[in-house]
Write an enzyme that holds these catalytic residues in place. Structure first.
Site, PDB file in Angstrom:
ATOM      1  N   ASP A   1       0.810  -1.224   0.000  1.00 42.50           N
ATOM      2  CA  ASP A   1       0.000   0.000   0.000  1.00 42.50           C
ATOM      3  C   ASP A   1       0.843   1.274   0.000  1.00 42.50           C
ATOM      4  OD1 ASP A   1      -2.256  -1.633   0.084  1.00 42.50           O
ATOM      5  OD2 ASP A   1      -2.212  -1.690   2.275  1.00 42.50           O
TER       6      ASP A   1
ATOM      7  N   LYS B   1       1.783   2.046  -5.121  1.00 44.20           N
ATOM      8  CA  LYS B   1       2.282   1.459  -6.384  1.00 44.20           C
ATOM      9  C   LYS B   1       1.333   1.760  -7.541  1.00 44.20           C
ATOM     10  CE  LYS B   1       2.365  -2.591  -4.374  1.00 44.20           C
ATOM     11  NZ  LYS B   1       2.148  -2.199  -2.979  1.00 44.20           N
TER      12      LYS B   1
ATOM     13  N   GLY C   1      -4.598  -4.295  -3.764  1.00 46.36           N
ATOM     14  CA  GLY C   1      -5.606  -3.254  -3.991  1.00 46.36           C
ATOM     15  C   GLY C   1      -4.850  -1.999  -4.373  1.00 46.36           C
ATOM     16  N   HIS C   2      -4.985  -1.582  -5.621  1.00 41.38           N
ATOM     17  CA  HIS C   2      -4.229  -0.430  -6.115  1.00 41.38           C
ATOM     18  C   HIS C   2      -5.205   0.683  -6.471  1.00 41.38           C
ATOM     19  CE1 HIS C   2      -0.814  -3.438  -7.341  1.00 41.38           C
ATOM     20  NE2 HIS C   2      -1.025  -3.380  -6.043  1.00 41.38           N
TER      21      HIS C   2
ATOM     22  N   GLN D   1       1.973  -6.233  -3.314  1.00 39.27           N
ATOM     23  CA  GLN D   1       2.540  -6.400  -1.977  1.00 39.27           C
ATOM     24  C   GLN D   1       3.894  -5.684  -1.904  1.00 39.27           C
ATOM     25  OE1 GLN D   1       1.242  -9.725  -3.453  1.00 39.27           O
ATOM     26  NE2 GLN D   1      -0.619  -8.665  -2.877  1.00 39.27           N
TER      27      GLN D   1
END
Ligand code: GDP
Ligand code: IMO
Ligand code: MG
Length: 429
Positions: free
Chosen positions: A13, A16, A40-41, A223
């Site tokens: 988080d 990215k 989750g981006h 990650q």
């Protein structure tokens, strides 16, 4: 170095997605190479916010997206995500998205076992996202996984399901959970097959062609190094290798194709889930960082744990991940703090360490040693050049560069795509 790999340099988080979206304007194709929908981006473009889990972030710019063989693909999650982003106006078709035919599939029994095991671990839980990532990678290594190409072979599916169910139903029953029915799983897969197969191909061949045509590849990590299954804070890690080297094996290109490795780090530290976190703050400053940074998990909504920047850890991630340059994000969240602390190493049972050692008890016992810096009263939010930054904020970035032993090549100053300072174009090497 024509290509760029973006990886997380902390516990995930770091931003990215924002950085990949920003860099995607300079790339021809964006490739995911590990992880799954545990990622989750978040991308903010004008008044639109996109939350991507499996889809490569370049799709928002209309760039070709590739899901490599190293990704574990939940076909239901993928189809829902495609439907969701299509409703936001993105174009996702077999022309814009390709999926490796040898990627491993996540089936409904994987999240079931993931959650059942976490429940059984109680206090000792890892705090997984419950998406079945761990069990799916275990199946891959155990040579019993169902892969994308198997969707075209009903007999292979049937035989593999027998083997999977022998394993899973035994475990699930042992944990007091309902077993799965082969017919329901098989019917489900056969129904998904015609929706997934049009996206499938040997992506290594397409990537080879693109490379030979001089196209630029952007590898999008999920990650982060401290969640890497080998190098992270084991066992509180994810189940894949998250370092840049995985971009090669996880997409089917040689190691020299990976190019410039851009490590992403927040100007402070956060972590979701359990596990050691030496610089974690349980005070008002920790809460302030969480509120200002909107630190809630993109996938699970869990509040993220917050703490000071840990230069010892990021230095370790820089070395292990082969990071050539660092993108420092969320500098704006530190605006107005009178004093900032940077961790330079740890005291562990009377000995000073400049890195986090591998032992689980040693990691849990690590007490950070801090260097204290003056904060800044001006605003860095929205800055797009060094000149826009308060002088003390520039000093903070410079000190981080020295301590982590890598140049800061990008600074991010808000969630918005263009609020970014580029010091050096990573595609230029
Ligand atoms: P990822 O998993 O590394 O892609 O990061 P996430 O998207 O899960 O979490 C990063 C969060 O920080 C998202 O909500 C982003 O919109 C936000 N973000 C990214 N860069 C910045 C920044 O420079 N400043 C602020 N305030 N927020 C940012
Ligand atoms: P992005 O790509 C932050 C964490 C989970 C848990 C551990 C194992 O958005 O940075 P898993 O479900 O992978 O078996 O969970 O890893 N985790 C993440 N934390 N960002 C992520 O992805 C994460 N993906 C997994 O919280 O601690
Ligand atoms: Mg995330």
């Amino acid at each position: 170095m024509a290509n760029v790999a973006v990886i997380g340099a902390q516990w995930g988080d770091e931003g990215k997605g924002k950085v990949v979206d920003w860099l995607a304007s300079r790339a021809d194709v964006v490739v995911r190479f590990q992880g799954g929908h545990n990622a989750g981006h978040t991308l903010v473009v004008g008044n639109q916010t996109y939350k991507l889990s499996l889809l490569p972030s370049g799709l928002v710019r209309g760039k070709l997206g590739v899901i490599g063989n190293g990704v574990v693909v939940d076909p239901d999650a993928l189809l829902s995500e495609i439907a969701r982003v299509r409703a936001q106006g993105l174009i996702v078709t077999p022309e814009t998205l390709r999926i490796a035919d040898n990627a491993v599939l996540i089936l409904p029994l994987h999240p079931a076992l993931d959650k059942a095991r976490e429940e059984a671990r109680g206090e000792r839980k890892i705090g997984t996202t419950g998406r079945g990532i761990g069990p799916a990678y275990e199946d891959k290594v155990a040579r019993r996984a169902i892969r994308v190409a198997d969707l075209a072979e009903p007999e292979t599916l049937s035989a593999k399901l027998d083997e999977l169910l022998l394993h899973y139903n035994t475990l699930l029953k042992g944990l007091g959970k309902e077993p799965f029915s082969k017919n329901i799983l098989l019917e489900g897969l056969l129904k998904l097959a015609p929706q997934i197969l049009p996206f499938a191909e040997p992506v290594w061949e397409r990537l080879d062609e693109l490379r030979r045509a001089g196209k630029r590849i952007l590898f999008e990590g999920a990650q982060a190094v401290m969640l890497d299954v080998d190098h992270g804070t084991y066992p509180f890690v994810t189940s894949s290798n998250t370092v840049a080297a995985t971009a090669a094996s996880g997409s089917g290109v040689g190691p020299s194709a990976v190019g410039f490795v851009l490590g992403i780090a927040k100007a402070y530290t956060t972590r979701v889930g359990s596990g050691p976190f030496p610089t974690e703050l349980h005070d008002d400053i920790g809460r302030l960082l969480g509120e200002r940074g909107h630190e809630f998990g993109t996938v699970t909504g869990r509040p993220r744990r917050c703490g000071w920047f840990d230069a010892a850890m990021v230095r370790q991630a820089v070395k292990i991940g082969g990071v050539h340059g660092l993108a420092l994000t969320k500098l704006d969240v530190l605006d107005g703090l009178t004093e900032l602390k940077i961790c330079t190493g740890y005291q562990i049972n009377g000995t000073f360490f400049r890195h986090l050692p591998a032992g689980q008890a040693a990691q849990a016992a690590a007490v950070p040693e801090y260097e204290v810096m003056e904060g800044w009263s001006g605003s860095s939010r929205g800055a797009r050049s060094w000149a826009d930054l308060p002088a003390q904020a520039v000093k903070y970035v410079r000190r981080i560069e020295e301590l982590v032993e890598a140049p800061v090549t990008l600074v991010s100053t808000s969630p918005e795509r263009d609020d970014t300072i580029m010091v050096r174009d990573p595609f230029e090497g």
